[in-house]
Design a protein around this motif. Structure first.
Motif, PDB file in Angstrom:
ATOM      1  N   ASN A 281       0.953  -1.206  -0.096  1.00 20.25           N
ATOM      2  CA  ASN A 281      -0.123  -0.067  -0.168  1.00 20.25           C
ATOM      3  C   ASN A 281       1.001   1.242   0.183  1.00 20.25           C
ATOM      4  OD1 ASN A 281      -2.708  -1.368   0.111  1.00 20.25           O
ATOM      5  ND2 ASN A 281      -2.301  -1.703   2.189  1.00 20.25           N
ATOM      6  N   GLU A 282       2.193   1.351   0.860  1.00 23.46           N
ATOM      7  CA  GLU A 282       2.878   2.431   0.760  1.00 23.46           C
ATOM      8  C   GLU A 282       3.503   2.613  -0.735  1.00 23.46           C
ATOM      9  OE1 GLU A 282       5.645   1.690   3.810  1.00 23.46           O
ATOM     10  OE2 GLU A 282       4.084   1.428   5.420  1.00 23.46           O
ATOM     11  N   ASN A 283       3.765   1.194  -1.163  1.00 24.02           N
ATOM     12  CA  ASN A 283       4.454   1.516  -2.538  1.00 24.02           C
ATOM     13  C   ASN A 283       3.709   2.288  -3.628  1.00 24.02           C
ATOM     14  OD1 ASN A 283       6.400   0.784  -4.558  1.00 24.02           O
ATOM     15  ND2 ASN A 283       4.787  -0.610  -5.324  1.00 24.02           N
ATOM     16  N   LEU A 284       2.171   1.895  -3.518  1.00 22.80           N
ATOM     17  CA  LEU A 284       1.342   2.667  -4.423  1.00 22.80           C
ATOM     18  C   LEU A 284       1.086   3.902  -4.046  1.00 22.80           C
ATOM     19  CD1 LEU A 284      -0.609   2.079  -6.785  1.00 22.80           C
ATOM     20  CD2 LEU A 284      -2.415   1.336  -5.168  1.00 22.80           C
ATOM     21  N   ASP A 285       1.241   4.199  -2.715  1.00 21.31           N
ATOM     22  CA  ASP A 285       0.885   5.732  -2.481  1.00 21.31           C
ATOM     23  C   ASP A 285       2.286   6.429  -2.921  1.00 21.31           C
ATOM     24  OD1 ASP A 285      -1.286   5.186  -0.891  1.00 21.31           O
ATOM     25  OD2 ASP A 285      -0.259   5.073   0.968  1.00 21.31           O
ATOM     26  N   GLU A 286       3.321   5.837  -2.892  1.00 22.10           N
ATOM     27  CA  GLU A 286       4.618   6.350  -3.488  1.00 22.10           C
ATOM     28  C   GLU A 286       4.379   6.820  -4.942  1.00 22.10           C
ATOM     29  OE1 GLU A 286       7.949   4.110  -2.145  1.00 22.10           O
ATOM     30  OE2 GLU A 286       7.444   4.393  -0.022  1.00 22.10           O
ATOM     31  N   ILE A 287       3.959   5.657  -5.700  1.00 20.77           N
ATOM     32  CA  ILE A 287       3.666   5.957  -7.139  1.00 20.77           C
ATOM     33  C   ILE A 287       2.812   7.045  -7.516  1.00 20.77           C
ATOM     34  CG2 ILE A 287       2.819   4.742  -9.110  1.00 20.77           C
ATOM     35  CD1 ILE A 287       3.835   2.106  -8.136  1.00 20.77           C
ATOM     36  N   GLU A 288       1.661   7.061  -6.600  1.00 21.85           N
ATOM     37  CA  GLU A 288       0.692   8.092  -6.877  1.00 21.85           C
ATOM     38  C   GLU A 288       1.435   9.683  -6.740  1.00 21.85           C
ATOM     39  OE1 GLU A 288      -3.895   9.217  -5.749  1.00 21.85           O
ATOM     40  OE2 GLU A 288      -2.636   7.958  -4.519  1.00 21.85           O
ATOM     41  N   ARG A 289       2.335   9.559  -5.478  1.00 21.32           N
ATOM     42  CA  ARG A 289       2.905  10.954  -5.238  1.00 21.32           C
ATOM     43  C   ARG A 289       3.917  11.215  -6.174  1.00 21.32           C
ATOM     44  NH1 ARG A 289       2.690   8.954   0.151  1.00 21.32           N
ATOM     45  NH2 ARG A 289       4.827   8.126  -0.056  1.00 21.32           N
ATOM     46  N   ALA A 290       4.591  10.149  -6.831  1.00 20.32           N
ATOM     47  CA  ALA A 290       5.601  10.488  -7.788  1.00 20.32           C
ATOM     48  C   ALA A 290       4.980  10.681  -9.222  1.00 20.32           C
ATOM     49  CB  ALA A 290       6.442   9.217  -8.046  1.00 20.32           C
ATOM     50  N   VAL A 291       3.779  10.464  -9.369  1.00 21.11           N
ATOM     51  CA  VAL A 291       3.010  10.916 -10.717  1.00 21.11           C
ATOM     52  C   VAL A 291       2.808  12.321 -10.632  1.00 21.11           C
ATOM     53  CG1 VAL A 291       0.769  10.622 -11.865  1.00 21.11           C
ATOM     54  CG2 VAL A 291       2.161   8.611 -11.351  1.00 21.11           C
ATOM     55  N   ALA A 292       2.065  12.773  -9.371  1.00 23.39           N
ATOM     56  CA  ALA A 292       1.637  14.120  -9.049  1.00 23.39           C
ATOM     57  C   ALA A 292       3.098  14.978  -8.927  1.00 23.39           C
ATOM     58  CB  ALA A 292       1.037  14.161  -7.878  1.00 23.39           C
ATOM     59  N   ASP A 293       4.056  14.704  -8.283  1.00 21.60           N
ATOM     60  CA  ASP A 293       5.053  15.544  -7.914  1.00 21.60           C
ATOM     61  C   ASP A 293       6.174  15.600  -9.494  1.00 21.60           C
ATOM     62  OD1 ASP A 293       4.343  15.550  -5.461  1.00 21.60           O
ATOM     63  OD2 ASP A 293       5.963  14.334  -4.567  1.00 21.60           O
ATOM     64  N   LEU A 294       6.114  14.574 -10.353  1.00 25.53           N
ATOM     65  CA  LEU A 294       7.039  14.596 -11.336  1.00 25.53           C
ATOM     66  C   LEU A 294       6.285  14.891 -12.592  1.00 25.53           C
ATOM     67  CD1 LEU A 294       9.173  11.449 -10.607  1.00 25.53           C
ATOM     68  CD2 LEU A 294       9.625  13.919 -10.049  1.00 25.53           C
ATOM     69  N   GLY A 295       5.054  15.324 -12.494  1.00 21.08           N
ATOM     70  CA  GLY A 295       4.323  15.727 -13.545  1.00 21.08           C
ATOM     71  C   GLY A 295       4.221  14.571 -14.746  1.00 21.08           C
ATOM     72  N   ILE A 296       3.834  13.245 -14.133  1.00 20.37           N
ATOM     73  CA  ILE A 296       4.024  11.950 -15.326  1.00 20.37           C
ATOM     74  C   ILE A 296       2.383  12.045 -15.621  1.00 20.37           C
ATOM     75  CG2 ILE A 296       3.998   9.540 -15.089  1.00 20.37           C
ATOM     76  CD1 ILE A 296       6.122   9.741 -12.934  1.00 20.37           C
ATOM     77  N   ASP A 297       2.258  12.114 -16.974  1.00 21.22           N
ATOM     78  CA  ASP A 297       0.926  12.265 -17.610  1.00 21.22           C
ATOM     79  C   ASP A 297       0.849  10.769 -18.043  1.00 21.22           C
ATOM     80  OD1 ASP A 297      -1.035  12.391 -19.126  1.00 21.22           O
ATOM     81  OD2 ASP A 297      -0.195  13.666 -20.654  1.00 21.22           O
TER      82      ASP A 297
END
Length: 489
Positions: free
Chosen positions: A135-151
């Protein structure tokens, strides 16, 4: 390639599974596949794509990464974030994201262990923490998508496990229900998505996100290069040589166009032949098949509901997975997962008309109200399957090389976690991740041919029979369960 559950399949056995009943007219199936293009919709959407040069000559670096799929790309991004001054090179035999990373269903799952049952049977002392880490891993991916502007069309919609047979309802009732895990009876599940095949469901609200697989790979490559990673395409790695080299001298990574001398090497080759002899029999490639519809119009969407856009999959061993794309196409895949004798990965295996016809038939059994919809794309890809049905990890050559493989269809999310493990190992860091029994252990290898093919086909047949016999597992499956090789999706 869902990024979730998986089971071997092959030729169908006769039976009365829901997907084999209420079959649509042959004319409906034929019309739906008329003009369907062979190729991944996700990759076609990227055209024109960003290209990267081939390696020519000799280079030196701190870290060389072999493989340009999600595992290699996450490793590159995280390595530069951890050490911006390090020189990081990524070597890809063809083009970034062209294989499983550009062909999967786009289910980004929290589970690192291919579901609670599989994880609990293998690592009972760790499963609760492994669930938390997932669950923490999925949260980290979601944050990375937002923080890095991953479309990448990221949607954390959750997913619904579907009962399509009476006995599967009880399986769902055995799940732990809570705030984010909701049991849906027949009327409730059909209110979410309207199919006459649904008898019940369990909605896991937060443990699944949906992504556009091709965009995710392309965007990770963009982020990596923005951070300073050097990506080389069409640069097939032929060997990783450490002979007569002290650990401080690293390794020579030999490609078709040049050589890289690297202090450390991360192997992210997954389904393709390993560069380490120890992993030659550790995985087998199993082909998964997918259809993608044309975009649904407003009336078609209204006919099926699906307003909450969850990922969907049924509970059979030979299961189907499906989801909506950002432009309201339905991706529909699974059921047949085919192993070909000899462990080969070949483009010729990707066009299997009998499987595409079967998937089309099952689609219209699931959604008869969509008769007349056509499929714009059909494709396939190879899954790197391990005997523990989730990733395994290891190091080689005195700690100069780290690797992960065997994701068994779970790689969209789990590769992020695996990249962290590999980087910890290469840096010599003892962390919670590296000390996990799941990380420190090693699954049994598959036997060589012809035993591999015979065993896989026998298991496939037994799983199929279980699907048509109220889920009852025969002597073969019970024996595999006893030695840790059994799996129930």
């Amino acid at each position: 390639m869902r990024g979730g559950t998986f089971a071997f399949s092959g030729c169908p056995c006769p039976g009365d599974e829901k997907s084999d009943r209420a079959r649509p007219a042959a004319s409906v199936v034929k019309a739906s596949l008329t003009g369907t293009r062979q190729g991944s919709f996700w990759l076609e959407e990227l055209e024109p794509r960003t290209g990267y040069p081939a390696l020519t000559g000799d280079l030196r670096c701190n870290l060389a990464i072999v493989g340009g799929g999600y595992l290699g790309l996450w490793s590159a991004v995280l390595a530069k974030q951890q050490n911006p001054d390090a020189r990081v090179l990524l070597l890809e035999a063809r083009t970034v994201g062209w294989a499983a990373s550009g062909r999967n269903g786009g289910f980004c799952e929290a589970s690192l262990t291919h579901g609670d049952d599989n994880g609990r049977s293998r690592w009972p002392k760790e499963i609760d923490r492994l669930t938390e880490l997932g669950n923490e891993n999925l949260d980290e991916i979601e944050r990375a998508v937002a923080d890095l502007g991953i479309d990448c069309d990221f949607e954390r919609t959750g997913s619904i496990d579907l009962a399509i047979e009476e006995h599967q309802i009880e399986w769902l009732r055995e799940e732990t229900i809570g705030e984010n895990v909701v049991f849906l009876d027949e009327s409730a599940v059909r209110a979410e998505v309207a199919s006459p095949t649904y008898l019940a469901g369990v909605w896991h609200r937060g443990s699944t996100a949906l992504v556009h697989p091709g965009k995710l790979a392309a965007e990770l490559a963009r982020v990596a290069t923005d951070l300073g990673v050097e990506i080389f395409e069409h640069s097939l790695v032929q060997s990783v040589d450490t002979a007569r080299r002290r650990p401080a001298q690293g390794a020579r990574v030999v490609t078709t166009g040049g050589t890289v001398t690297a202090q450390k090497v991360a192997l992210a080759t997954n389904v393709f032949p390993s560069l380490l002899k120890r992993n030659k029999l550790a995985t087998v490639p199993v082909y998964d098949y997918v259809l993608m519809t044309e975009p649904l119009d407003a009336s078609q969407l209204a006919a099926i509901g699906w307003q909450n856009r969850q990922g969907l999959s049924d509970l059979a061993n030979q299961f189907h997975y499906y989801r909506l794309s950002a432009d309201n196409r339905i991706l529909f895949g699974g059921y047949d997962a085919v192993y070909h004798y000899g462990r080969k990965v070949r483009s010729g295996y990707e066009n299997r008309p009998e499987t595409f016809e079967k998937l089309s038939s099952h689609f219209f059994t699931t959604f008869p109200q969509l008769a007349g919809v056509r499929f714009s794309h059909k494709w396939a890809g190879a899954i790197d399957t391990s005997t523990q049905f989730c990733a395994f990890f290891g190091q080689a050559r005195g700690g100069r090389i780290s690797y992960a493989a065997g994701f068994t269809g779970l790689g969209v999310g789990a590769t992020h976690f695996a990249a962290q493990v590999m980087l910890d190992q290469l840096a010599g860091r003892s962390t919670e991740r590296t000390e996990l029994a799941m990380v420190r252990g090693r699954p049994l290898s598959f036997p060589p041919e012809p035993l591999a093919s015979a065993g896989i086909q026998a298991t496939r047949w037994a799983l199929n029979r279980a699907d048509h016999n109220r889920g009852r597992r025969n002597v073969l499956l019970k024996g595999l369960d006893a030695v840790g090789l059994g799996f129930d999706s």
